[in-house]
Structure formats: structure tokens, C-alpha cells
Write an enzyme that holds these catalytic residues in place. Sequence first.
Site, PDB file in Angstrom:
ATOM      1  N   ASP A 251       0.815  -1.206   0.000  1.00 28.20           N
ATOM      2  CA  ASP A 251       0.000   0.000   0.000  1.00 28.20           C
ATOM      3  C   ASP A 251       0.851   1.259   0.000  1.00 28.20           C
ATOM      4  O   ASP A 251       0.467   2.283  -0.571  1.00 28.20           O
ATOM      5  CB  ASP A 251      -0.923   0.001   1.226  1.00 28.20           C
ATOM      6  CG  ASP A 251      -1.998  -1.070   1.133  1.00 28.20           C
ATOM      7  OD1 ASP A 251      -2.152  -1.654   0.040  1.00 28.20           O
ATOM      8  OD2 ASP A 251      -2.674  -1.327   2.139  1.00 28.20           O
ATOM      9  N   GLY A 252       2.011   1.189   0.643  1.00 30.02           N
ATOM     10  CA  GLY A 252       2.909   2.345   0.675  1.00 30.02           C
ATOM     11  C   GLY A 252       3.374   2.750  -0.714  1.00 30.02           C
ATOM     12  O   GLY A 252       3.539   3.940  -1.002  1.00 30.02           O
TER      13      GLY A 252
ATOM     14  N   SER B  20      -4.931   2.028  14.235  1.00 27.79           N
ATOM     15  CA  SER B  20      -3.999   1.937  15.357  1.00 27.79           C
ATOM     16  C   SER B  20      -4.347   2.912  16.472  1.00 27.79           C
ATOM     17  O   SER B  20      -4.046   2.667  17.643  1.00 27.79           O
ATOM     18  CB  SER B  20      -2.563   2.211  14.875  1.00 27.79           C
ATOM     19  OG  SER B  20      -2.161   1.244  13.928  1.00 27.79           O
TER      20      SER B  20
ATOM     21  N   ASN C 116      -5.173   7.924   2.030  1.00 23.95           N
ATOM     22  CA  ASN C 116      -5.345   7.301   3.337  1.00 23.95           C
ATOM     23  C   ASN C 116      -5.874   8.269   4.387  1.00 23.95           C
ATOM     24  O   ASN C 116      -6.971   8.122   4.877  1.00 23.95           O
ATOM     25  CB  ASN C 116      -4.020   6.699   3.823  1.00 23.95           C
ATOM     26  CG  ASN C 116      -3.946   5.203   3.597  1.00 23.95           C
ATOM     27  OD1 ASN C 116      -4.791   4.618   2.939  1.00 23.95           O
ATOM     28  ND2 ASN C 116      -2.919   4.574   4.134  1.00 23.95           N
ATOM     29  N   GLU C 117      -5.051   9.252   4.734  1.00 25.93           N
ATOM     30  CA  GLU C 117      -5.443  10.136   5.815  1.00 25.93           C
ATOM     31  C   GLU C 117      -4.695  11.459   5.790  1.00 25.93           C
ATOM     32  O   GLU C 117      -3.629  11.578   5.192  1.00 25.93           O
ATOM     33  CB  GLU C 117      -5.213   9.470   7.183  1.00 25.93           C
ATOM     34  CG  GLU C 117      -3.770   9.332   7.605  1.00 25.93           C
ATOM     35  CD  GLU C 117      -3.064   8.107   7.087  1.00 25.93           C
ATOM     36  OE1 GLU C 117      -1.951   8.263   6.542  1.00 25.93           O
ATOM     37  OE2 GLU C 117      -3.591   6.995   7.217  1.00 25.93           O
TER      38      GLU C 117
ATOM     39  N   GLN D  12       3.368  11.561   2.882  1.00 25.40           N
ATOM     40  CA  GLN D  12       4.149  11.953   1.705  1.00 25.40           C
ATOM     41  C   GLN D  12       4.443  13.451   1.703  1.00 25.40           C
ATOM     42  O   GLN D  12       5.484  13.876   1.204  1.00 25.40           O
ATOM     43  CB  GLN D  12       3.382  11.589   0.427  1.00 25.40           C
ATOM     44  CG  GLN D  12       3.023  10.126   0.315  1.00 25.40           C
ATOM     45  CD  GLN D  12       4.236   9.221   0.261  1.00 25.40           C
ATOM     46  OE1 GLN D  12       5.236   9.518  -0.381  1.00 25.40           O
ATOM     47  NE2 GLN D  12       4.149   8.093   0.958  1.00 25.40           N
TER      48      GLN D  12
ATOM     49  N   ASP E   4      -2.468  14.949  21.309  1.00 26.33           N
ATOM     50  CA  ASP E   4      -1.327  14.854  20.394  1.00 26.33           C
ATOM     51  C   ASP E   4      -1.698  15.175  18.959  1.00 26.33           C
ATOM     52  O   ASP E   4      -0.819  15.428  18.136  1.00 26.33           O
ATOM     53  CB  ASP E   4      -0.715  13.446  20.456  1.00 26.33           C
ATOM     54  CG  ASP E   4       0.096  13.234  21.730  1.00 26.33           C
ATOM     55  OD1 ASP E   4       0.312  14.225  22.458  1.00 26.33           O
ATOM     56  OD2 ASP E   4       0.499  12.092  21.998  1.00 26.33           O
TER      57      ASP E   4
ATOM     58  N   ALA F  91      -5.367   1.776   8.494  1.00 27.80           N
ATOM     59  CA  ALA F  91      -3.977   2.212   8.640  1.00 27.80           C
ATOM     60  C   ALA F  91      -3.781   2.902   9.992  1.00 27.80           C
ATOM     61  O   ALA F  91      -4.138   2.349  11.035  1.00 27.80           O
ATOM     62  CB  ALA F  91      -3.605   3.127   7.466  1.00 27.80           C
ATOM     63  N   TYR F  92      -3.256   4.119   9.986  1.00 26.89           N
ATOM     64  CA  TYR F  92      -2.970   4.856  11.213  1.00 26.89           C
ATOM     65  C   TYR F  92      -4.230   5.027  12.056  1.00 26.89           C
ATOM     66  O   TYR F  92      -4.210   4.926  13.288  1.00 26.89           O
ATOM     67  CB  TYR F  92      -2.380   6.219  10.838  1.00 26.89           C
ATOM     68  CG  TYR F  92      -1.793   7.023  11.977  1.00 26.89           C
ATOM     69  CD1 TYR F  92      -1.631   6.488  13.253  1.00 26.89           C
ATOM     70  CD2 TYR F  92      -1.389   8.351  11.770  1.00 26.89           C
ATOM     71  CE1 TYR F  92      -1.085   7.231  14.283  1.00 26.89           C
ATOM     72  CE2 TYR F  92      -0.845   9.100  12.789  1.00 26.89           C
ATOM     73  CZ  TYR F  92      -0.700   8.545  14.045  1.00 26.89           C
ATOM     74  OH  TYR F  92      -0.168   9.288  15.062  1.00 26.89           O
TER      75      TYR F  92
END
Length: 425
Positions: free
Chosen positions: A186-187, A319, A273-274, A374, A303, A315-316
Site C-alpha cells: 500500500d505504501g 492503530s 489514506n489520511e 508523503q 497529540d 492504517a494509522y
Amino acid sequence: MSTEIEQQRMKSQKFVRKAQRTDSQRSCKYSNHDFCDQSMIKLKLSKHQSLFTSNLDEEHKQNEQDLLHIKKKESQQNISQIPQVIEEKEFECGCKPSVIPFEKNDSWQILLVGKLNDPEVFPVFSQVIKQFKDKQCTFYVENHSLQKFKDQLIKDQLSEFVDALTEFNSQNHESIIDIIVTLGGDGTILYTMSHFQNRYSPPIIAIEKGTLGFMCMYNIQNIEKDIQKILQNVKVNRNLMVERKMRIHVKILDDKGNIAKQNGVEKSYHALNEIVIDRGPNASCLKMEIFLNNEPLTKTLGDGLIFSTPTGSTAYSLSAGGPIIQNEVRSISLVPICPFSLSFRPIVLPECSELKVKLTEDNRGQGKVSGDGQKIFDLLPGEIVHIESSDLDVYVVRETFKANNVHEWMVKLKKMLNWNSNFSK
């Protein structure tokens, strides 16, 4: 008279809601959603006005003629920029596949992107190039891999394709690429999409060869047969079946409402993604105000924040405690990163939402805004982060012989996340 009153009322509203794309709008002929929404408004106004007139039939015919004239004019302006999206019969699960036309008969412009630290990349791409031998193709690769590709082609006795390799430059070649072939995870796809910020993505043939491959539709072991099936489908049906993925657009505005710049580059990005707002290297938490559709939503201390697409939900965002969202559920999720208040929980919003975030006056230091990891921009005091759904979707070529979209998604999800593996042993 009623039409003028209605128009004045609409203009006086503080916030004009961005129209949510319904199934019919997502499949409209030129994907021109703004035109669809304007047409709906015009039709509603004409129906309302007709109550005060006795000439209903003539007025209705005139409205239809006006709309057809506008539609013809708009389609001529947009057909060269936006792909037609054709809806075919539904999958067994009820989802509708997206099919885009692919009728090029002359030369194809193909971009190849792979993980350079993987020794299998160049031999596999050498075989991919061989599959397109019947087409007049130009293959684009990045400068740092150009010579390695040429050496591999010579090694595989495919030296006749060496002259077809060209160095890829996003500024010059972004608009002419017809197909993208990625080899990685995916990256690799996220990195590739960073080069396509001014248009929808060309169809992506994503080959799985990485740590995570949620978006990858093809396996490296069967890629030769799969590409032959793709080419055969194009030859017979003149189209490609794709999985359509939404992106979100972030732009950072200065105190005058203009897009701010960093090192001469506009702070704007279309993320697959985000979008993440975080405190970067600063030790202090960020104090932020969040607005939804120009209305105050909440203030938060923590944060940072994650604004995710359905694609980025695994993804992130996942998590950080965010929900998993199926690709067909077009939405934007808002997930706090380590919030000071435990009452601030993840939120899922419709794709028509408009979100704004700014640092409070008593916030210490500055923040960071990143898109898919990115692009990273500084978030300075007084600047406003504006986030909404993007009109530049991503098209991933899918396997046409698979008939159940949701089943395929579930199988991949369980495989990638290794759900309940301890109980099944």
C-alpha cells in the site's frame, strides 16, 4: 417571485452544504456532481414556481430544454477531463462495480513504480513489459531506476524495449499516463498517488509484494496470466473494471483566506489514506478548535487528529482506535490521537462534510499537517486547516472474475489483520 425569494434565502445561508454523492450521482455520465446538484435545484425551483402559473406544460417543456442545453454545454467542457463511469450489473453482494472506458488503440503510456530495495522488482517488471509487446507502449520509470530497468531488459533478452523506457517527470507526464503498474504494498500506491495531485488517478494495476497489501488486487505469482486477462477484457469490452476509492483534500488557509505557502509551494494535498494534524517534535500537546460545516464541534487537547478515508481506516486510524470502514461507505472519520479528555471518541461523518481546524490562541508552538506521510506542512498560529472530500478519486483495477465485493473485502481483512488466529489453531 417565489424563485427570487428562494434564491435569496439560499444565498443568505452561512454554510452551503457540499452535496453528498448518491449512487445515481456517482454513476452519472461525466461524474459532474456539481452539475447534478444544480440540476436538482433548478428542477425543484421550477416545480415550486409552477404552482403559481397556469401554463404548466409549456413551462415544464421549456425547463427540460434549458437543462438539456446546459447539460450538453457542461459535458463538452468536462468529457476530456473526467472519465465516464459506467455502472454494470451488481455483484452478488449488491454492490455496483465501477467500469471506466479504455478505448485506446494506438500507443499506451504506462508508469511502472516498484520498491527499489526488492530484488524481484526489476525481473517482474521485465516480464510485465513483455506482456505489452503487441501494443505500442512507452514505459515511464523514475530516474533512479531507469538504468537498472534497462540492464534487466538486456539481461532478459528484451533489448528491443530499452528504447521504450523514458524517465518519468510528474510535472510533464502526469496528464498523459494511461495505466499505472505498481509492485509493492500500500505504501507504494500512496507514494505513486503523490505524483497525481491535479487529476483523478489512471487505472492502477497493483501487484502485491509488500508488508501490507489491502489495496493490491493481484499476486506476483500470477501476474502474467492476470495481465493477459486485463488486456483481453480491454480488447473485447473496451473498458476496465475498477474499485473506486475516495480521497480527501486538505488545504491550509492563512488569515486572509488564501492557500498558504511553504517554500513557495501551496499547502494543499489530496490524500488517499489520511490527513494527520500532530504536534511534531514539540513537547506540548496541541490545543485545537474543530468546526463541522462552519459550526463549532468541539475543542480538544491532545497529540493530534486523524482524518481518514475508508481506505485509510485500516492504517494509522485503526492503530489510534478508529473504526474499520468498508470501501463502499464513502465517509470521513475523525479520530483523536491520545486526547486529554477520554470523552472525545472517533466520529464517522458523511463525505459531504466540511471540516476546519485551527490552533487556539493559547496553544504553545506550532503543529504539523501531513498527507499520507508523503507531504508535511507546518501549521502556524492563525492558519486554518480545511478538509473535505476530494473530487479526484483513485481507480484500482480489480479482478473481473470475482463476483462478490464484500466477501473479497472480508477475506482480505481477516488475512491482513490475522483475526482470531489463536482460537483457530
